[in-house]
Write a protein that holds these residues in place. Structure first.
Motif, PDB file in Angstrom:
ATOM      1  N   SER A 291       6.691   8.412   3.330  1.00 61.88           N
ATOM      2  CA  SER A 291       6.838   7.207   2.511  1.00 61.88           C
ATOM      3  C   SER A 291       8.298   6.804   2.446  1.00 61.88           C
ATOM      4  O   SER A 291       9.165   7.658   2.223  1.00 61.88           O
ATOM      5  CB  SER A 291       6.319   7.468   1.095  1.00 61.88           C
ATOM      6  N   HIS A 296       4.121   6.765  -1.706  1.00 67.99           N
ATOM      7  CA  HIS A 296       2.869   6.245  -1.167  1.00 67.99           C
ATOM      8  C   HIS A 296       1.803   7.340  -1.058  1.00 67.99           C
ATOM      9  O   HIS A 296       2.104   8.468  -0.651  1.00 67.99           O
ATOM     10  CB  HIS A 296       3.077   5.640   0.224  1.00 67.99           C
ATOM     11  N   GLY A 323       2.071   6.810   3.943  1.00 68.10           N
ATOM     12  CA  GLY A 323       1.380   7.507   2.874  1.00 68.10           C
ATOM     13  C   GLY A 323       0.401   8.541   3.382  1.00 68.10           C
ATOM     14  O   GLY A 323      -0.576   8.851   2.710  1.00 68.10           O
TER      15      GLY A 323
END
Length: 374
Positions: A291, A296, A323
């Motif tokens: 991220s 994320h 993510g």
């Protein structure tokens, strides 16, 4: 003349939490109502962090395994917690040029009221990719497993991500899940690829209900993309799996180009559950590259694809969603191809799908995190 109430009496009344309300009945009866006392949360539980206090005014309890969030104090306006529930991501398949797996669904709840007691926690594992055994049209991916927080009747449930489909005739396209998987290649008249195979897997998390659960609750999950290809190739591509923050990338039709990769859908950022806040140092460092801002969760898996032309034509694996989404496979093994990669554990990422010559990636395990003011 009505008697004068002293300031001392008024102060005592406030300290005791007692106020007087006049009944609107004809009798004019006066009732006393005691307010619910407001008590800050004190709790335990979490195998990765148990009351981790990183210095931002909150404590964090992070579960990567099933367990209990045990509240020993908490009531009223101060007896609330914020909860993030992430399910396990789906796995990629182990067949030709299929769509990326969907990420686990995500539930975010604010102002979840608690009182002393036990709140069960279950953390969903990612789906396991089927073993590769040649061009087998039944080797679809496996869904991720659900995660939840809270007792029955006040439960937050995140749904496991959809397993990757495949591109063989008369077999499923992207499978449904918390976030849906991407559709497979669509390239007739080959023995794989038709309009049915290319259909995107729908997301089920947006329609998930949480009966009896208190507070403000938001679901996150997105559809996979639509697969593509062209008559006779040369570019055959499954679509990206859906992520918590965006849908998987759909492929153009009749023929995607090498500039139209099968990227997984982006995960959803949750700054209040940024990795350095919710995880111990080593774990946060490991998750950081997934991220740009360390926050994320639940990225979709990249789709599988094949580009004709030998090793020099292979641009590399497709991109998993930010993510935790796994990269998708690309190319043939004898052309310098790439296998699908696993989704990232603790983020619920979808697994990358197969290139047709190696297995797809496993889904990433989910996570449950609870935080409250200290």
């Amino acid at each position: 003349m009505a008697p004068i109430k002293s300031s001392l009496a008024r102060t005592v009344g406030k300290l005791l939490g007692v106020q007087k309300d006049t009944d609107l009945s004809l009798r004019g009866h006066v009732q006393s109502i005691r307010k619910v006392p407001s008590v800050k949360v004190t709790a335990s539980g979490g195998n990765l962090s148990d009351a981790l206090a990183p210095g931002n005014g909150y404590k964090y309890h992070t579960f990567s395994n099933p367990g209990n969030f045990t509240v020993t104090a908490g009531s009223g306006e101060e007896g609330i917690v914020e909860v993030l529930v992430v399910a396990g991501g789906g796995s990629g398949s182990s067949t030709n040029i299929a769509g990326g797996a969907g990420a686990g669904g995500v539930v975010h709840a604010t102002s979840y009221a608690v009182t002393p007691g036990t709140y069960p926690v279950s953390v969903g594992a990612g789906g396991v990719s089927p073993a590769f055994s040649g061009d087998n049209p039944t080797r679809t991916g496996n869904p991720g497993n659900d995660s939840y927080f809270g007792p029955s009747g006040a439960r937050l449930t995140a749904k496991g991500g959809g397993g990757g489909g495949n591109s063989y005739t008369n077999t499923p396209g992207g499978q449904a899940g918390g976030s849906g998987a991407g559709g497979g290649a669509n390239s007739p008249p080959y023995p794989f690829g038709n309009a049915t195979n290319a259909i995107a897997g729908p997301a089920t998390q947006p329609g998930q209900t949480h009966p009896g659960a208190p507070g403000t609750i938001t679901n996150y999950g997105n559809d996979g993309g639509t697969g593509g290809g062209g008559p006779g190739g040369p570019y055959l591509a499954g679509a990206g799996g859906g992520g918590a923050g965006g849908a998987g990338t759909s492929m153009t039709w009749p023929q995607p180009s090498s500039a139209n990769p099968s990227d997984g859908g982006a995960g959803q950022p949750f700054p209040t559950f940024a990795y350095p806040l919710a995880f111990p140092g080593p774990n946060a460092s490991t998750l950081g590259p997934n991220s740009p801002n360390n926050s994320h969760y639940a990225g979709g898996g990249g789709g599988g694809r094949h580009i004709a032309g030998g090793a020099s034509a292979q641009p590399g694996p497709t991109v998993g969603g930010v993510g935790g989404g796994g990269k998708g496979g690309n190319g043939r093994s004898d052309h310098g191809g790439y296998a699908g990669e696993d989704g990232i554990d603790y983020l619920g990422g979808g697994g990358g799908d197969a290139n047709g010559y190696e297995p797809g990636g496993d889904g990433g395990d989910g996570i449950v995190i609870v935080r409250y003011l200290v």
